[in-house]
Design an enzyme around this catalytic site. Structure first.
Site, mmCIF file in Angstrom:
data_model
loop_
_atom_site.group_PDB
_atom_site.id
_atom_site.type_symbol
_atom_site.label_atom_id
_atom_site.label_comp_id
_atom_site.label_asym_id
_atom_site.label_seq_id
_atom_site.Cartn_x
_atom_site.Cartn_y
_atom_site.Cartn_z
ATOM 1 N N PHE A 14 122.984 8.046 71.374
ATOM 2 C CA PHE A 14 123.731 8.610 70.324
ATOM 3 C C PHE A 14 123.177 9.822 69.467
ATOM 4 O O PHE A 14 123.834 10.441 68.402
ATOM 5 C CB PHE A 14 124.270 7.549 69.183
ATOM 6 C CG PHE A 14 124.869 6.483 70.062
ATOM 7 C CD1 PHE A 14 126.286 6.688 70.400
ATOM 8 C CD2 PHE A 14 124.185 5.371 70.509
ATOM 9 C CE1 PHE A 14 126.981 5.673 71.218
ATOM 10 C CE2 PHE A 14 125.001 4.395 71.332
ATOM 11 C CZ PHE A 14 126.311 4.470 71.527
ATOM 12 N N SER A 46 115.894 9.188 72.662
ATOM 13 C CA SER A 46 115.059 9.751 71.417
ATOM 14 C C SER A 46 113.389 9.542 72.021
ATOM 15 O O SER A 46 112.902 10.521 71.404
ATOM 16 C CB SER A 46 115.165 8.584 70.326
ATOM 17 O OG SER A 46 115.214 7.251 70.760
ATOM 18 N N ASP A 65 111.591 -2.307 71.893
ATOM 19 C CA ASP A 65 113.220 -2.570 71.933
ATOM 20 C C ASP A 65 113.262 -3.825 72.893
ATOM 21 O O ASP A 65 112.424 -4.020 73.959
ATOM 22 C CB ASP A 65 114.099 -1.476 72.839
ATOM 23 C CG ASP A 65 115.491 -1.507 72.677
ATOM 24 O OD1 ASP A 65 115.855 -2.648 72.700
ATOM 25 O OD2 ASP A 65 116.148 -0.559 72.574
ATOM 26 N N GLY A 69 120.025 -4.895 74.107
ATOM 27 C CA GLY A 69 121.431 -4.458 73.818
ATOM 28 C C GLY A 69 121.722 -4.962 72.176
ATOM 29 O O GLY A 69 121.352 -5.781 72.035
ATOM 30 N N SER A 118 111.192 -6.888 67.276
ATOM 31 C CA SER A 118 110.432 -6.230 66.469
ATOM 32 C C SER A 118 109.803 -7.101 65.538
ATOM 33 O O SER A 118 108.498 -6.546 65.132
ATOM 34 C CB SER A 118 111.430 -5.232 65.566
ATOM 35 O OG SER A 118 110.768 -4.707 64.648
ATOM 36 N N ASP A 135 115.703 2.819 64.457
ATOM 37 C CA ASP A 135 117.162 2.789 65.199
ATOM 38 C C ASP A 135 117.487 1.775 66.037
ATOM 39 O O ASP A 135 117.920 1.802 67.035
ATOM 40 C CB ASP A 135 116.864 4.235 66.253
ATOM 41 C CG ASP A 135 118.429 4.834 66.576
ATOM 42 O OD1 ASP A 135 119.358 4.380 65.681
ATOM 43 O OD2 ASP A 135 118.385 5.387 67.481
ATOM 44 N N HIS A 138 121.828 -3.117 63.595
ATOM 45 C CA HIS A 138 122.470 -2.343 62.509
ATOM 46 C C HIS A 138 122.935 -3.682 61.586
ATOM 47 O O HIS A 138 123.706 -3.231 60.520
ATOM 48 C CB HIS A 138 123.548 -1.599 62.848
ATOM 49 C CG HIS A 138 123.119 -0.122 63.209
ATOM 50 N ND1 HIS A 138 121.753 0.138 63.579
ATOM 51 C CD2 HIS A 138 123.846 0.719 63.494
ATOM 52 C CE1 HIS A 138 121.653 1.529 63.613
ATOM 53 N NE2 HIS A 138 123.002 2.019 63.930
ATOM 54 N N HIS A 163 117.539 6.376 61.337
ATOM 55 C CA HIS A 163 119.046 6.970 62.012
ATOM 56 C C HIS A 163 120.221 6.341 61.429
ATOM 57 O O HIS A 163 120.050 5.188 61.095
ATOM 58 C CB HIS A 163 118.928 6.925 63.576
ATOM 59 C CG HIS A 163 119.930 7.788 64.329
ATOM 60 N ND1 HIS A 163 120.636 7.214 65.488
ATOM 61 C CD2 HIS A 163 120.185 9.128 64.132
ATOM 62 C CE1 HIS A 163 121.503 8.223 65.789
ATOM 63 N NE2 HIS A 163 121.225 9.375 64.882
ATOM 64 N N ASP A 164 121.130 6.780 61.872
ATOM 65 C CA ASP A 164 122.773 6.470 61.155
ATOM 66 C C ASP A 164 122.878 5.998 59.840
ATOM 67 O O ASP A 164 123.227 5.139 59.503
ATOM 68 C CB ASP A 164 122.891 5.007 61.971
ATOM 69 C CG ASP A 164 122.960 5.366 63.667
ATOM 70 O OD1 ASP A 164 123.599 6.352 64.147
ATOM 71 O OD2 ASP A 164 122.222 4.806 64.322
#
Ligand code: MG
Length: 205
Positions: A14, A46, A65, A69, A118, A135, A138, A163-164
């Protein structure tokens, strides 16, 4: 292994070209302070901006990561991609695609994969970082934990990128914007720039 320039925008993700260029520029400036860490790698878009910048600066990109997902990537959600579904374990798996893209771009020595949660990795991390790019998830908990666990590991002068970040709630979810505000309110960071939804802050204390 053959490699040739790989257009980051040809990889799922994105981040816009403008945001990617700003990330790469920041990473290049921060590389002398320590390695670069990104949280939320997905298919590697990224990392294709940050990896070469880290490499040129003589450091590494650590790309973190769980590769299962985010919420919006799960089956039935808007951004689900069936091509990334591992039927045997009944879970998303973006890691093979990420690795393939790093190999295609000749970045396997510049980009180190941290495949895991994380918060779990942060517990054992002590190396001061030149730059942290948040990133990841959320949800408020995921975004806040990423901020709390990793922003403190930045070297003085290092860059926190988020980000976002949507100042207007009509445009998108709030948690990235809230951690951005938290960073500014902490007195530990000053704003450097905002490029579209990418906020860049510098650690001042
Ligand atoms: Mg994002």
């Amino acid at each position: 292994m053959t490699s040739k320039p790989l257009d980051p925008q040809s990889v799922k993700g994105f981040l816009t070209p403008q945001e990617g260029a700003a990330l790469a520029q920041a990473a290049k400036r921060c590389a002398e302070l320590g390695p670069i860490l990104e949280i939320g790698a997905y298919c590697g878009r990224s990392a294709l901006y940050l990896g070469p910048a880290a490499q040129n600066g003589g450091t590494l990109l650590f790309s973190l990561d769980h590769h299962r997902g985010s919420e919006e990537n799960q089956p039935g959600w808007e951004w689900h991609d069936p091509a990334l579904w591992d039927d045997e374990v009944q879970a998303m798996d973006s890691l093979p695609t990420f690795r393939r893209n790093m190999a295609r771009a000749g970045l396997e020595d510049a980009v180190v994969v941290l495949a895991g949660r994380s918060a779990a990795i942060a517990r054992y991390w002590n190396t001061p970082l030149g730059m942290v790019f948040i990133d990841g998830g959320h949800t408020m908990k995921a975004a806040y934990d990423d901020y709390r666990n990793w922003a403190t590991k930045l070297a003085a002068g290092g860059v926190l990128a988020i980000h976002d970040v949507f100042p207007n709630p009509q445009d998108g979810g709030r948690p990235p914007f809230e951690i951005y505000q938290k960073a500014l309110a902490s007195g530990l960071f000053e704003q450097i720039n905002q490029i579209q939804t990418l906020a860049l802050l510098r650690r001042v204390a």
